[in-house]
Design a protein around this motif. Sequence first.
Motif, PDB file in Angstrom:
ATOM      1  N   ILE A 122      11.919   8.701  -4.584  1.00  0.00           N
ATOM      2  CA  ILE A 122      12.067   7.635  -5.584  1.00  0.00           C
ATOM      3  C   ILE A 122      13.313   7.883  -6.423  1.00  0.00           C
ATOM      4  N   SER A 123      13.528   9.117  -6.807  1.00  0.00           N
ATOM      5  CA  SER A 123      14.711   9.464  -7.584  1.00  0.00           C
ATOM      6  C   SER A 123      15.983   9.164  -6.791  1.00  0.00           C
ATOM      7  N   ARG A 124      15.971   9.508  -5.509  1.00  0.00           N
ATOM      8  CA  ARG A 124      17.141   9.232  -4.655  1.00  0.00           C
ATOM      9  C   ARG A 124      17.382   7.732  -4.521  1.00  0.00           C
ATOM     10  N   LEU A 125      16.304   6.952  -4.427  1.00  0.00           N
ATOM     11  CA  LEU A 125      16.443   5.498  -4.355  1.00  0.00           C
ATOM     12  C   LEU A 125      17.098   4.960  -5.618  1.00  0.00           C
ATOM     13  N   MET A 126      16.635   5.435  -6.765  1.00  0.00           N
ATOM     14  CA  MET A 126      17.191   4.983  -8.033  1.00  0.00           C
ATOM     15  C   MET A 126      18.656   5.370  -8.183  1.00  0.00           C
ATOM     16  N   ASP A 127      19.034   6.480  -7.555  1.00  0.00           N
ATOM     17  CA  ASP A 127      20.425   6.941  -7.620  1.00  0.00           C
ATOM     18  C   ASP A 127      21.301   6.311  -6.539  1.00  0.00           C
ATOM     19  N   GLY A 128      20.690   5.504  -5.664  1.00  0.00           N
ATOM     20  CA  GLY A 128      21.455   4.870  -4.585  1.00  0.00           C
ATOM     21  C   GLY A 128      21.754   5.809  -3.442  1.00  0.00           C
ATOM     22  N   GLY A 176      10.491   2.735   5.082  1.00  0.00           N
ATOM     23  CA  GLY A 176       9.387   3.643   4.798  1.00  0.00           C
ATOM     24  C   GLY A 176       9.211   3.880   3.317  1.00  0.00           C
ATOM     25  N   LEU A 177      10.298   3.974   2.612  1.00  0.00           N
ATOM     26  CA  LEU A 177      10.230   4.205   1.169  1.00  0.00           C
ATOM     27  C   LEU A 177       9.655   2.997   0.443  1.00  0.00           C
ATOM     28  N   LEU A 178      10.022   1.809   0.878  1.00  0.00           N
ATOM     29  CA  LEU A 178       9.489   0.606   0.247  1.00  0.00           C
ATOM     30  C   LEU A 178       7.985   0.487   0.472  1.00  0.00           C
ATOM     31  N   VAL A 179       7.504   0.911   1.625  1.00  0.00           N
ATOM     32  CA  VAL A 179       6.056   0.937   1.867  1.00  0.00           C
ATOM     33  C   VAL A 179       5.397   1.921   0.904  1.00  0.00           C
ATOM     34  N   THR A 180       6.008   3.068   0.715  1.00  0.00           N
ATOM     35  CA  THR A 180       5.489   4.077  -0.204  1.00  0.00           C
ATOM     36  C   THR A 180       5.408   3.545  -1.628  1.00  0.00           C
ATOM     37  N   LEU A 181       6.374   2.728  -2.014  1.00  0.00           N
ATOM     38  CA  LEU A 181       6.413   2.207  -3.386  1.00  0.00           C
ATOM     39  C   LEU A 181       5.269   1.256  -3.706  1.00  0.00           C
TER      40      LEU A 181
END
Length: 66
Positions: free
Chosen positions: A5-11, A20-25
Amino acid sequence: MNERISRLMDGDVDAAEMDGLLVTLKSDAAMATWSCYHTIGDALRGETAVTRSVAAAVARQLAHEP
């Protein structure tokens, strides 16, 4: 999960892991982490009022995604 999540927020998430990350969210725990990280960032910038309503709206939209 928190690191992703932190990596997503940092781009820093590449296209291959985005789905996969969006499913996790969609989980409550992930959305709580997302909201917390944004609240921390907003507080550091002195912008505390806006993100809470935006985070809730995003959470509602993600919950309805297929």
